[in-house]
Each structure stands twice: as C-alpha cells, then as structure tokens.
Enzyme design. Sequence first.
Site, PDB file in Angstrom:
ATOM      1  CG  LEU A   1      -1.954  -1.065   1.371  1.00 22.72           C
ATOM      2  CD1 LEU A   1      -2.649  -0.968   2.721  1.00 22.72           C
ATOM      3  CD2 LEU A   1      -2.970  -0.974   0.246  1.00 22.72           C
ATOM      4  CG  ASP A   2      -0.215   4.941  -1.956  1.00 22.50           C
ATOM      5  OD1 ASP A   2      -0.644   5.379  -0.877  1.00 22.50           O
ATOM      6  OD2 ASP A   2      -0.867   5.005  -3.009  1.00 22.50           O
ATOM      7  CB  ALA A   3       3.567   6.630   2.110  1.00 25.94           C
TER       8      ALA A   3
END
Length: 277
Positions: free
Chosen positions: A126-128
């Site tokens: 999952l991206d930040a």
Amino acid sequence: MIPDWDADEAGSPAGGAASLQADGERLQKVIAAAGVASRRVAENLIVEGRVTVNGEVVEALGRRVDPESDEIAVDGVPVQVDTSRRYVLLNKPVGIVSSLQDERGRRDLSEFVDRYEERLFNVGRLDAETSGLLLLTNDGDLAHVLAHPSFGVTKTYIAKVAGNVNPATVQRLLDGVELEDGPIAADKVRLLESARGESLVEITLHSGRNRIVRRMLDAVDHPVLELVRRSFGPLQLGSLPIGRVRELSTVELGALLRIAREAKGSAQGDTDEETAD
C-alpha cells in the site's frame, strides 16, 4: 465405529488399512497443535468423518500424517499444520511505507514486525498515503498466490474523492478506463455517499498495477482525497484500530489456504506483480 489403529503396533484392523503410513505424527495431535481443537475434540471430529487428508475422509482414528506434505482439512476448511508459519493482519496507518527498511529513513513496517521472532514480510503493498489492510507473513508460497493478479484475489477499497460521483461515472469504472499503461476495469463499484462536493466510493479489483485505484479515479475526474483498503480476498479489516495488528483466526487462515491449494498447478497468464495501491 472407526477403528483405533496405530501404525506402530503390528498388523492392521480387520478389513485392513494397509495404505496408512507407519511414519509421521498422529492426526489428532497435528490438528491440536495447529490450534483447531483439543486432541479429544480432534478425535471426535475424526470419528464423525469431518477430517480429510489429501482430499480423502480419514477412516481410522490412529491415522498418522506427514505435516510437511499432507494436506489436512476439517469440515472442508484447510488446516495449516506448519506451526513455524505466522500470519498477521495490520491496519496500516497513513505515513508508513510498505517496506521493512526504508532507505530514505521514513517510517516503515519494521515497527510492526520487529516484535515477532519470525522474519515477516508484507504481501503486496500500500502506498504511504493509503491506509488499511496489509497481510504480514513468512509463508512465501501463500504470499505469491495472494499478491499475483493472475490468481484473481480481489481487494476492496473505500475512497473519499473530490466531486459528486454519479451513476454514469460508476458505469465508466465498470466498463473500463484507459490509462497510460493500458485499459483497466473495476470488478465492482458502489457509490456509498455523494454530497457537498465529495463522495465515498467502494471499489473492488484484482489488478496489481501501481497506484491503480488512485489512477482510475483520476481518469474519471474524481481525485482521491483519502483511501483505505478494507478487504483482501477473504480477509476483512473489520474494527481493527489503525496501527494495530492481530493474528489470523483459523477460519481466516483456512480460507487463504484454500485459495493457495486451488491455485496449485494453475497457469499464470498475467505477468503484472502487485505494487503499491
């Protein structure tokens, strides 16, 4: 009545169970060690014909199995008998990168996995800026099946987006939008709320392309303001607080193992690996 047969003892019961292996561990002991039930309850499950080994109903209470190679199921739910495997569900906060050691010094997953003796890694990314469900495990085979889009494991997200989404936009996402790396269509889309210039959209897909949810919604002119992953295959985030972890239940793990076992031997037609959603 199922005979109580022990391969360590000479001979076999009348009617013979010659195919039962003499090596290995007692089935009821393996089931108990996996945390499914106590040994006494496991014996009852066997007697009731609710346990299978390699797809066949067990016909002797003293059946011995090889935990490394035999596939055991109770009521059709696969059992993980390898107690060295660990499966942890994390509600990843915003601001955490999906890496075990970030080279740029940002907050990463190490603060959640360092508490475990096993070396855990994340299944997919999952991206930040995205929060929500992330699976951590040391089971590489299972991780490959879950993360690879060719196996069709779906993920569901709730996106808060700018603008009032209408039914026509929902249909566009279902029909497919054109991105710079090719067309993409959502498996399911639901409009949850639309008011005061913002909308909540639930979107389900199995693609593994980088930041795919954000890019799809950008393509229909509704940029993402907040994004959370609520489910991954049979796993649900539920009420797990942000930044907290929990181990999977035997039912959840059984559902994942069923996916992995059904995927055995299947061809991989999609070469895209999952990156950051």
